[in-house]
Design an enzyme around this catalytic site. Structure first.
Site, short mmCIF file in Angstrom:
data_model
loop_
_atom_site.label_atom_id
_atom_site.label_comp_id
_atom_site.label_asym_id
_atom_site.label_seq_id
_atom_site.Cartn_x
_atom_site.Cartn_y
_atom_site.Cartn_z
N GLN A 99 -2.01 -5.47 8.44
CA GLN A 99 -3.15 -6.36 8.22
C GLN A 99 -3.03 -7.70 8.94
O GLN A 99 -3.92 -8.53 8.88
CB GLN A 99 -3.34 -6.61 6.71
N HIS B 19 0.85 -1.18 0.00
CA HIS B 19 0.00 0.00 0.00
C HIS B 19 0.89 1.24 0.00
O HIS B 19 2.09 1.15 0.22
CB HIS B 19 -1.01 0.00 1.15
N ASP C 253 5.63 -5.05 7.37
CA ASP C 253 4.46 -4.20 7.57
C ASP C 253 3.32 -5.09 8.05
O ASP C 253 2.73 -5.83 7.26
CB ASP C 253 4.13 -3.50 6.24
#
Lengths: 407, 142
Positions: free
Chosen positions: A204, A124, A201
């Protein structure tokens, strides 16, 4: 898992018990943000009712209490992701701030002209733009590991890209658009063979999967509180102490200094070096409550239940003519993304919203992913532990009805 | 017809439906059936990026009146564009600038013009007003 257990959990999220446009709310936008349980809301409220104070600097009672609570929250979060020590956790505003901190500080430490940073094609914007901008300044280069049509990263290409000697690797644990679970442990091992540090990251993954940063052996792990039932405006950066010690501060002022004169400043020790200004103490305590909430549940059962929700959605959506899933990796988590031939995602989202179903439409702040698949956007339904099988059915029914209207 | 008269007619058309689904079904029909812009205008120069849906807009002045053409890749957006064009196209710049958009509220579609919607409609509307303003300045100079 039996529905009484889920209903019991659901009762702790009062926001879910409401109607929109006269229809029961079906909230399937959890990848954007999750709802907050009462314990989190109460904790933050309690802080402002009884404990509010600036921390780390007052000798008085309230300040000491607030400081202790804040540092306890750090310990709780550290234990939650199995960090080696509490000072390996830096509180930030969330994933985006953590990644900006790393791009700036680690970038300053490691990147020189012509140096490279390796990310993946499914990142993202938050794990792309900070690197891109830093590299532009430093005249460096961004390397991008490609993925196949199913949304699976090409590990052979990853290996050859590592041969190009990037100075940093930064990869999503789970894609926010495709739901792909990346084989990060393997990817970290591969990068480490080349002596390259890896940032994971975890935006999520943190709410849905066990995270053990030491077993993963990642150098950094970043996450947002608001995607794991905690308040907005709080999140974290985990880093191995060795790295955090070496990295220069990111912002200046407040508690992050040691000694200051007009000529020079020395900086405080970890983790305070990276926490300039007054932190969001109330939200940090809310985050601690969210961690306790997650830990109070049977996590294996929850993981299995969430994956059953996803499977049910995928099975039922597959029956819709012209529907194409975007992201069909064998290992997926938490969300389903799709397009339907001849129907714009925005139109579909608008119609099912009127039926009380909240999903995300658009490019999900991952425009290069949309370009890769040649689409303007997708419809994305993302699940959390309080969603029910009935809600999945309502959602699919709404999609069918909307598709019939729009065709 | 004046802007007000056209708006009233639209409100009357939509007032036949009590149900939001019927109103949207009508909007979708409108959106599907109306090719609104010449292909040559569907380019980056005329693109108003709305993040969620894309909108193209062109405008020209003929005999003191403004004529708009616009399109979108999303059909609901396109339906609303059609309504806006029906209201404003063929009107004088002054009348366009003096008008209000209360009719969208009356037919329950005002939310589509909210700045948080990011469908390009609000930007398009602003762009239409800018065109009207520019054409008015041109007229005044003559």
């Amino acid at each position: 898992m039996d529905s009484t257990y889920i209903n019991e959990i659901r009762r702790q999220f009062p926001i879910l018990n409401q109607q929109v446009y006269g229809k029961p709310l079906v909230y399937l936008d959890n990848a954007a943000t999750t709802q907050k349980p009462l314990c989190v809301i109460d904790r933050e409220r309690d802080y402002y009712l009884h404990e509010n104070c600036n921390i780390h600097r007052g000798v008085h009672y309230l300040s000491q209490m607030a400081t202790e609570a804040y540092e306890n929250a750090r310990r709780t979060v550290a234990a939650f992701i199995h960090a080696a020590a509490p000072h390996d956790i830096v509180f930030t505003r969330g994933t985006t701030e953590s990644l900006n901190l790393l791009a700036s500080s680690l970038g300053q430490l490691l990147i020189e002209e012509n140096d490279k940073v390796l990310i993946s094609a499914m990142e993202h914007h938050s794990n792309l733009v900070p690197w891109q901008q830093m590299l532009r300044q430093k005249k460096g280069q961004l390397l991008v590991c490609p993925m196949d049509d199913n949304g699976v990263l090409d590990l052979q290409r990853y290996e050859t890209l590592l041969d190009e000697k990037p100075r940093i690797v930064s990869i999503a644990h789970i894609s926010n658009t495709l739901g792909t679970i990346n084989p990060i442990k393997e990817m970290i091992g591969m990068a480490h063979k080349h002596g390259i540090p890896v940032i994971v990251d975890g935006a999520q993954s943190i709410a849905h999967h066990y995270i053990d940063v030491q077993s993963l052996d990642c150098d950094f792990f970043v996450f947002s509180g608001h995607k794991m039932y905690a308040p907005m405006g709080i999140g974290g950066l985990y880093g191995k102490s060795d790295w955090l010690e070496k990295m220069p501060p990111y912002q200046f002022g407040g508690e992050m200094v040691d000694q200051v004169s007009f000529e020079a400043t020395t900086f405080n020790k970890l983790p305070f070096k990276f926490e300039a200004g007054t932190p969001n103490v109330g939200a940090a305590l809310g985050l601690e409550s969210a961690v306790r909430f997650i830990e109070s549940l049977d996590r294996n059962q929850i993981e299995a239940y969430e994956s059953a929700l996803l499977q049910r959605a995928v099975e039922q959506l597959s029956e819709i003519e012209g529907l194409r899933f975007i992201g069909q990796a064998a290992k997926r988590s938490g969300l389903v993304s799709f397009v339907i031939d001849g129907i714009h995602p925005y139109d579909l989202g608008t119609i099912i919203d009127k039926m009380g179903v909240a999903v995300r439409t658009g490019h999900h702040c991952a425009e290069p992913v949309m370009t890769r698949f040649g689409i303007p956007g997708t419809v994305r339904a993302s699940f959390a532990l309080y969603n029910t099988m009935e809600e999945v059915d309502v959602f699919v029914k709404a999609v069918k009805k909307a598709a019939a209207m729009l065709r | 017809m004046t802007i007000k008269e056209i708006q009233d007619a639209i409100v009357e058309d939509f007032s036949m439906f009590d149900d939001w689904m019927d109103r949207y079904a009508m909007l979708i029909e409108i959106g599907k059936e109306c090719p609104l812009i010449d292909d040559k205008y569907r380019d980056d120069k005329h693109l108003i990026n709305g993040c969620q849906s894309r909108v193209w807009l062109s405008a020209e002045m003929k005999d003191g009146k403004v004529y708009f053409a616009a399109d979108s890749d999303a059909v609901i957006t396109k339906g609303i564009i059609y309504l806006l064009i029906k209201v404003f196209s063929g009107q004088t710049p002054s009348d366009i600038l003096d008008s209000d958009l209360g009719f969208l509220d009356k037919i329950g579609l005002k939310e589509h013009l909210s700045p948080t919607r990011s469908n390009g409609l609000l930007s398009m509307l602003k762009q239409m007003m800018l065109y009207a303003e520019a054409f008015k300045l041109q007229e005044d100079k003559k």
